[in-house]
Enzyme design. Structure first.
Site, mmCIF file in Angstrom:
data_model
loop_
_atom_site.group_PDB
_atom_site.id
_atom_site.type_symbol
_atom_site.label_atom_id
_atom_site.label_comp_id
_atom_site.label_asym_id
_atom_site.label_seq_id
_atom_site.Cartn_x
_atom_site.Cartn_y
_atom_site.Cartn_z
ATOM 1 N N LYS A 1 0.931 -1.020 0.127
ATOM 2 C CA LYS A 1 0.113 -0.054 -0.013
ATOM 3 C C LYS A 1 0.917 1.225 -0.042
ATOM 4 O O LYS A 1 1.832 1.180 0.730
ATOM 5 C CB LYS A 1 -1.071 -0.015 1.247
ATOM 6 N N CYS B 1 -2.501 9.602 -7.647
ATOM 7 C CA CYS B 1 -3.594 9.025 -6.943
ATOM 8 C C CYS B 1 -4.491 10.463 -6.770
ATOM 9 O O CYS B 1 -4.446 11.458 -6.482
ATOM 10 C CB CYS B 1 -3.252 8.988 -5.291
ATOM 11 N N ILE C 1 -1.966 1.518 -15.417
ATOM 12 C CA ILE C 1 -2.696 2.943 -15.003
ATOM 13 C C ILE C 1 -3.009 2.887 -13.477
ATOM 14 O O ILE C 1 -3.303 2.020 -12.965
ATOM 15 C CB ILE C 1 -3.906 3.514 -15.762
HETATM 16 C C1 FMN Z 1 -8.986 0.410 -2.825
HETATM 17 C C2 FMN Z 1 -8.039 0.747 -3.401
HETATM 18 C C3 FMN Z 1 -6.907 1.222 -3.103
HETATM 19 C C4 FMN Z 1 -5.934 1.634 -4.024
HETATM 20 N N1 FMN Z 1 -4.707 2.362 -3.523
HETATM 21 C C5 FMN Z 1 -3.800 2.591 -4.169
HETATM 22 C C6 FMN Z 1 -2.435 3.467 -3.619
HETATM 23 O O1 FMN Z 1 -2.555 3.210 -2.411
HETATM 24 N N2 FMN Z 1 -1.402 3.855 -4.510
HETATM 25 C C7 FMN Z 1 -1.656 3.355 -5.871
HETATM 26 O O2 FMN Z 1 -0.488 3.526 -6.301
HETATM 27 N N3 FMN Z 1 -2.685 2.666 -6.489
HETATM 28 C C8 FMN Z 1 -3.842 2.470 -5.547
HETATM 29 N N4 FMN Z 1 -4.977 1.812 -6.124
HETATM 30 C C9 FMN Z 1 -4.909 1.790 -7.731
HETATM 31 C C10 FMN Z 1 -4.723 0.386 -8.032
HETATM 32 O O3 FMN Z 1 -3.328 -0.143 -7.747
HETATM 33 C C11 FMN Z 1 -4.581 0.135 -9.539
HETATM 34 O O4 FMN Z 1 -3.936 1.040 -10.251
HETATM 35 C C12 FMN Z 1 -6.125 0.317 -10.194
HETATM 36 O O5 FMN Z 1 -7.041 -0.176 -9.244
HETATM 37 C C13 FMN Z 1 -6.463 -0.127 -11.022
HETATM 38 O O6 FMN Z 1 -6.090 -1.602 -11.307
HETATM 39 P P1 FMN Z 1 -7.297 -2.799 -11.123
HETATM 40 O O7 FMN Z 1 -8.227 -2.376 -12.149
HETATM 41 O O8 FMN Z 1 -6.852 -4.142 -11.327
HETATM 42 O O9 FMN Z 1 -7.845 -2.561 -9.781
HETATM 43 C C14 FMN Z 1 -6.078 1.434 -5.509
HETATM 44 C C15 FMN Z 1 -7.109 0.987 -5.820
HETATM 45 C C16 FMN Z 1 -8.047 0.372 -5.290
HETATM 46 C C17 FMN Z 1 -9.302 -0.250 -5.771
#
Ligand code: FMN
Ligand code: FAD
Ligand code: FES
Lengths: 300, 261
Positions: free
Chosen positions: A43, A127, A187
């Protein structure tokens, strides 16, 4: 057959746990590895302890997740014990995601955590949940300066994580490469979006808006990775909406060297890594392809 | 696979104790005993609660414990709340066994729907004082209290151990403060009685993605909140640590005393 490489980092499978999903302690990340992840991302780590936004922070809608967790973090100085546990029990590559609101903050955190020797440092410059953080990811000059300064603070590979919420992702990627980035992650969440509850006539998220992830953003992620692959030579960690083997192969064909898995954990639990690995393997076999690297960028 | 809150209207509110209220809601809501919902108070927050009554006349029972539970206590009949769930893994229902249900404090809220599913079970409940005892009029139960104002002056695990001298149990269910659950686990291991317990950790998503609720390598919201003895003994953080809202690992005592500003 499933072996992959992200730059010089060897991965036993091409699947990488994305930041912010499950990456809060060593043991849960170990469980991802045991279930087929080739690497795990913590995280995002920030400068000081921060609670993030109040609930509701994460919701599942028809075709994805919306979240406004608001970058909660123990703060980089409060994680020594966890790092020791991580290094004791996890043998596969660890990616440390870092966020800050100034170049100086990023550098301070990265200098400190470099002593725990993660395999890659991911710069979260994307973010949408905290207004300050995103500025870097949308501006080629700012992100270049950040990367140049960060490279002076550590010998570890640097991987900026880009936002799709800009109109020039290939320009940003080029600037990253030129400034010395070792790889690129893309992304982060798209949007931001909003969901309104019509009975109470109120936005559901406490922060009102949130980043969109999951199946809804897959075409955006694929397009971004395709464009980045066309403009840079450094390897790409492709993230966004990947939930099965065919999605993962599509992402590899767009140009990713490895594939991030986030929201899919919601649909198929931690076993999702093994499931996707099996599906990739089956597809490769059926198509008589021996190795992941043979399909990277195949769509170009 | 959406998990957005469904909106319900509050029908009736009952004072259970000076710090606990039950909110009956219009509509029909089901869940397995031990499961929980993320309950949304529009504009305020969303927090995990179980249903203390299920089916055609459902209710949540809420103890005042901080900022948002205080806001819950200000609700009036006609106000709206959202429920997202049910989530998690509930208790295994052993219909034909001699079971004991052992609660500490508001742990009885999480055990109420179980007690209804298992009529004839032996219920043991401990509270600080008689005033704080919940559901002792709703169920036939063996009470004890910290000050002796109702039942013997002891904690519920002690009352349970005394009762073991006369009664045999095939299975034990428990919920309460984690130190009390730990005491129950130790007793059940000592007397070789299989058991299940319901745990609490800070919850954000409730759907197994944020891992703010981790305990060892388990997610309380998804793998639990109910865990059997076999898993409890393997969970490193059980009885020891929990993550605060920031994700910082804290000793259990600090976690329990923590308040959201
Ligand atoms: C609940 C949640 C928390 C996230 N927290 C972070 C974070 O702390 N740092 C970050 O770089 N991306 C964060 N993301 C983004 C994810 O790492 C990822 O880039 C994004 O969800 C797209 O991928 P996915 O469609 O497989 O979830 C978060 C996504 C979700 C759903
Ligand atoms: C699965 C589960 C079921 C629960 N069922 C009930 C129930 O039926 N009735 C009831 O009265 N209480 C129940 N609780 C506890 C209840 O969720 C907390 O008392 C409530 O969230 C406190 O919120 P607050 O804003 O008033 O207090 P805060 O000031 O936020 O915190 C007070 C304490 O409550 C705990 N807490 C706060 N927020 C959360 C959260 N999001 N998740 C978990 N714990 C939290 C923390 O340990 C904190 O020390 C349950 C908890 C869990 C995990
Ligand atoms: S509350 Fe998010 S994973 Fe359990």
């Amino acid at each position: 057959m499933l072996k992959a490489k992200l730059g010089r980092i060897q991965l036993k499978t091409p699947l990488v746990l994305a930041s912010g999903i499950l990456g809060t302690n060593a043991q849960i990340m170990k469980r991802c590895i045991d279930n087929g992840a080739g690497a795990v991302t913590l995280k995002s780590i920030g400068p000081i302890e921060r609670n993030g936004h109040n609930n509701p922070t994460v919701l599942a809608f028809d075709s994805g997740l919306i979240n406004a967790v608001g970058l909660p973090t123990p703060g980089y100085l409060n994680m020594d014990e966890e790092w020791e546990e991580i290094n004791r029990i996890i043998k596969e590559p660890i990616i440390a995601s870092v966020y800050g609101s100034s170049v100086e903050e990023y550098c301070r955190i990265i200098k400190y955590i470099s002593k725990f020797n993660p395999s890659i440092i991911e710069l979260n410059v994307s973010c949408p949940n905290k207004k300050a953080g995103m500025a870097f990811g949308k501006n080629a000059e700012l992100v270049s300066e950040l990367i140049r300064e960060v490279k002076k603070c550590t010998k570890l590979p640097i991987m900026p994580k880009l936002t799709p919420n800009c109109d020039n992702i290939s320009e940003i990627a080029k600037a990253c490469e030129k400034a010395g980035a070792d790889m690129i992650a893309a992304i982060n969440t798209a949007g931001p979006g909003m969901i309104i509850d019509i009975e109470t006539r109120k936005p559901l998220l406490k922060y009102k808006t949130g980043g969109i992830s999951g199946p809804a953003i897959k075409p955006i992620a694929i397009r971004c990775v395709y464009e980045i692959y066309e403009s840079v030579k450094i390897p790409i960690l492709g993230i966004g909406g990947i939930s099965n083997g065919r999605d993962a192969i599509e992402m590899l064909m767009a140009g990713a060297s490895a594939v991030g898995i986030g929201s899919a954990v919601y649909y198929d639990n931690i076993e999702v890594f093994n499931k996707i690995n099996r599906e990739i393997e089956e597809w490769l076999k059926n198509n008589k392809i021996k190795s992941i690297k043979d399909i990277i960028g195949a769509a170009r | 696979m959406t998990s957005l809150p469904e909106i319900f209207t509050i029908k009736k509110i009952i004072d259970e104790t000076p710090s606990v209220k039950t909110f009956f809601i219009k509509g029909k809501i089901g869940m397995q005993p031990g499961q929980f919902f993320m309950v949304w108070l529009p504009g305020v927050d969303e927090k995990p609660f179980t249903l203390s009554y299920t089916g055609k006349n459902p209710a949540v029972t809420i103890r005042r414990n901080g900022k948002s539970t205080e806001a819950f206590h200000k609700l009036k009949p006609g106000d709206k709340i959202g429920l997202r769930g049910p989530f998690g893994k509930g208790f295994t229902i052993h219909k034909h066994k001699k079971v004991a249900i052992v609660a500490g404090g508001i742990g009885m809220i999480a055990l109420a729907s179980l007690a209804e599913a298992l009529p004839g079970s032996t219920i043991i409940c401990g509270a600080k004082t008689k005033d704080e005892m919940i559901f002792h009029k709703r169920f036939r139960m063996h009470c004890c209290s910290d000050d002796g104002s109702i039942g013997p002056k002891c904690f519920s695990p002690q009352l349970f151990e005394t009762m073991l001298k006369e009664k045999k149990f095939d299975f034990v269910y428990t919920c309460g403060p984690e130190i009390m659950i730990k005491a129950m686990l130790d007793l059940c291991l000592k007397y070789k009685i299989p058991m299940e317990a319901s745990l609490e950790r800070y919850m954000k998503c409730g759907i197994g993605v944020c891992a703010s609720c981790v305990c060892g390598n388990k997610l309380i919201c998804k793998d639990g909140p109910v865990f059997p003895d076999k898993e409890l003994i393997k969970m490193d953080d059980f009885g020891k640590n929990a993550l605060l809202m920031s994700g910082k690992k804290a000793a259990l005592k600090e976690f329990c005393e923590w308040k959201q500003e």
